[in-house]
Design a protein around this motif. Structure first.
Motif, short mmCIF file in Angstrom:
data_model
loop_
_atom_site.label_atom_id
_atom_site.label_comp_id
_atom_site.label_asym_id
_atom_site.label_seq_id
_atom_site.Cartn_x
_atom_site.Cartn_y
_atom_site.Cartn_z
N LEU A 142 0.86 -1.19 -0.09
CA LEU A 142 0.02 -0.15 -0.03
C LEU A 142 1.09 1.40 -0.02
CD1 LEU A 142 -2.55 -1.02 2.76
CD2 LEU A 142 -2.73 -1.22 0.24
N PRO A 143 0.42 2.46 -0.53
CA PRO A 143 1.16 3.67 -0.58
C PRO A 143 1.54 3.86 0.76
CG PRO A 143 -0.85 3.71 -1.96
CD PRO A 143 -1.03 2.43 -1.21
N ALA A 144 2.85 4.39 1.06
CA ALA A 144 3.13 5.03 2.29
C ALA A 144 2.51 6.31 2.58
CB ALA A 144 5.01 4.96 2.28
N GLY A 149 9.00 14.03 8.75
CA GLY A 149 10.22 13.92 9.31
C GLY A 149 10.27 12.74 10.06
N ASP A 150 11.16 12.67 11.32
CA ASP A 150 11.44 11.43 12.02
C ASP A 150 10.33 11.45 12.83
OD1 ASP A 150 12.34 9.27 13.31
OD2 ASP A 150 14.17 10.02 13.80
N ALA A 151 9.32 10.70 12.69
CA ALA A 151 7.99 10.71 13.72
C ALA A 151 8.42 10.02 14.84
CB ALA A 151 7.00 9.69 13.12
N LEU A 152 9.79 9.35 14.85
CA LEU A 152 10.11 8.36 16.12
C LEU A 152 11.15 9.51 16.87
CD1 LEU A 152 10.38 4.81 14.68
CD2 LEU A 152 8.29 6.08 15.55
N ALA A 153 11.41 10.50 16.49
CA ALA A 153 12.75 11.32 17.02
C ALA A 153 12.37 11.59 18.51
CB ALA A 153 12.73 12.63 16.37
N THR A 164 10.52 -1.66 18.78
CA THR A 164 10.77 -2.65 17.54
C THR A 164 10.36 -4.04 18.07
OG1 THR A 164 12.80 -1.23 17.07
CG2 THR A 164 12.74 -3.59 16.45
N LEU A 165 10.85 -4.61 19.25
CA LEU A 165 10.46 -5.82 19.61
C LEU A 165 8.77 -6.00 19.66
CD1 LEU A 165 13.02 -6.26 22.56
CD2 LEU A 165 13.05 -7.07 20.12
N THR A 166 8.12 -4.78 20.24
CA THR A 166 6.76 -5.09 20.13
C THR A 166 6.23 -5.36 18.66
OG1 THR A 166 6.23 -3.45 22.00
CG2 THR A 166 4.46 -3.58 20.57
N ALA A 167 6.60 -4.61 17.58
CA ALA A 167 6.34 -4.75 16.18
C ALA A 167 6.69 -6.17 15.87
CB ALA A 167 6.97 -3.73 15.46
N ARG A 168 7.87 -6.66 16.54
CA ARG A 168 8.26 -8.34 16.15
C ARG A 168 7.39 -9.29 16.87
NH1 ARG A 168 10.56 -7.96 11.22
NH2 ARG A 168 12.24 -6.84 11.21
N THR A 212 7.24 3.74 9.15
CA THR A 212 8.12 4.61 9.45
C THR A 212 9.64 3.86 9.04
OG1 THR A 212 8.62 3.94 11.76
CG2 THR A 212 7.33 5.98 11.30
N GLY A 213 9.54 2.31 8.94
CA GLY A 213 10.69 1.85 8.57
C GLY A 213 11.47 1.26 9.62
N LEU A 214 11.19 1.42 10.94
CA LEU A 214 11.88 0.98 12.12
C LEU A 214 11.87 -0.35 11.88
CD1 LEU A 214 13.10 1.54 14.75
CD2 LEU A 214 10.96 1.18 15.70
#
Length: 222
Positions: A142-144, A149-153, A164-168, A212-214
């Motif tokens: 799907l389109p990103a 900017g860096d939403a996770l900053a 990251t581990l939650t997403a895993r 976000t590509g994390l």
């Protein structure tokens, strides 16, 4: 407390069936119905329910767009998408739009009622492994979303690790073991992540991690 529910589906028979199932439980109450996405937003705005059962495909405005409208308006209702097909791209799009979970329309009545209770409490309805499978399958198709900017900053290095581990698909206990933390500390980090990123629940945090590509989708096993 009674959980207040709005049902949005373009088929009157399905709405009637869902109402019968939910109203039969003393702790659940259907406070409104809608036959399309536009009406769903209006009814949810007027009644302020705890949960909206939202059909994915509806006329005038589909369930995904209606969910996006509710989230943008700051409506606190948790949205559960109703779908005929398990793990399709519409479900991923709905989660990205702000839905908290999805249910198949052939879900057993008792399971439907319990799902509404779980979502109303703010707990995860989707098993982490199911969420992961869904995101791995459709996140790149799907389109990103428009980058901002860096939403996770705003996150600390530790909070990024926890996200990251939650997403895993790791549970709080598994994250605690991996990072040598207590489960209570992990819960505190998850809460901080949701607050800093302005997210409604853990599922939205996982979706953002992919967007976000994390975390990147894993290639299918051949």
């Amino acid at each position: 407390m009674t959980v207040r529910v709005v049902i949005a589906d373009d088929q009157e028979l399905i709405r009637a069936g869902l109402r019968t199932v939910l109203d039969a439980r003393p702790d659940l109450s259907v406070v409104g119905e809608a036959a399309d996405g536009v009406e769903a937003v209006a009814v949810a705005t007027r009644t302020r329910p705890d949960v909206v059962l939202m059909d994915v495909r509806m006329p005038c405005r589909d369930g995904i767009a209606a969910t996006r409208d509710l989230v943008a308006a700051g409506n606190p209702a948790k949205v559960v998408m109703l779908t005929t097909f398990d793990l399709d791209e519409h479900v991923y799009a709905a989660l990205r739009a702000g839905a908290s979970a999805f249910l198949l329309k052939d879900t057993r009545p008792a399971d439907l009622a319990e799902a509404v209770r779980v979502v109303a409490r703010g707990e995860a309805l989707l098993a982490p492994t199911v969420t992961r499978r869904l995101l791995d399958r459709y996140a790149d198709r799907l389109p990103a979303p428009t980058p901002t900017g860096d939403a996770l900053a705003v996150l600390t290095a530790r909070e990024r690790e926890v996200l990251t581990l939650t997403a895993r698909a790791l549970s709080n206990a598994e994250i605690a073991a991996r990072l040598h933390l207590s489960t209570a500390t992990v819960k505190t980090h998850v809460s901080a992540i949701l607050t800093k990123l302005g997210l409604r629940d853990r599922i939205q945090a996982v979706v953002l991690a992919y967007d976000t590509g994390l975390v990147r989708p894993e290639p299918p096993v051949r």
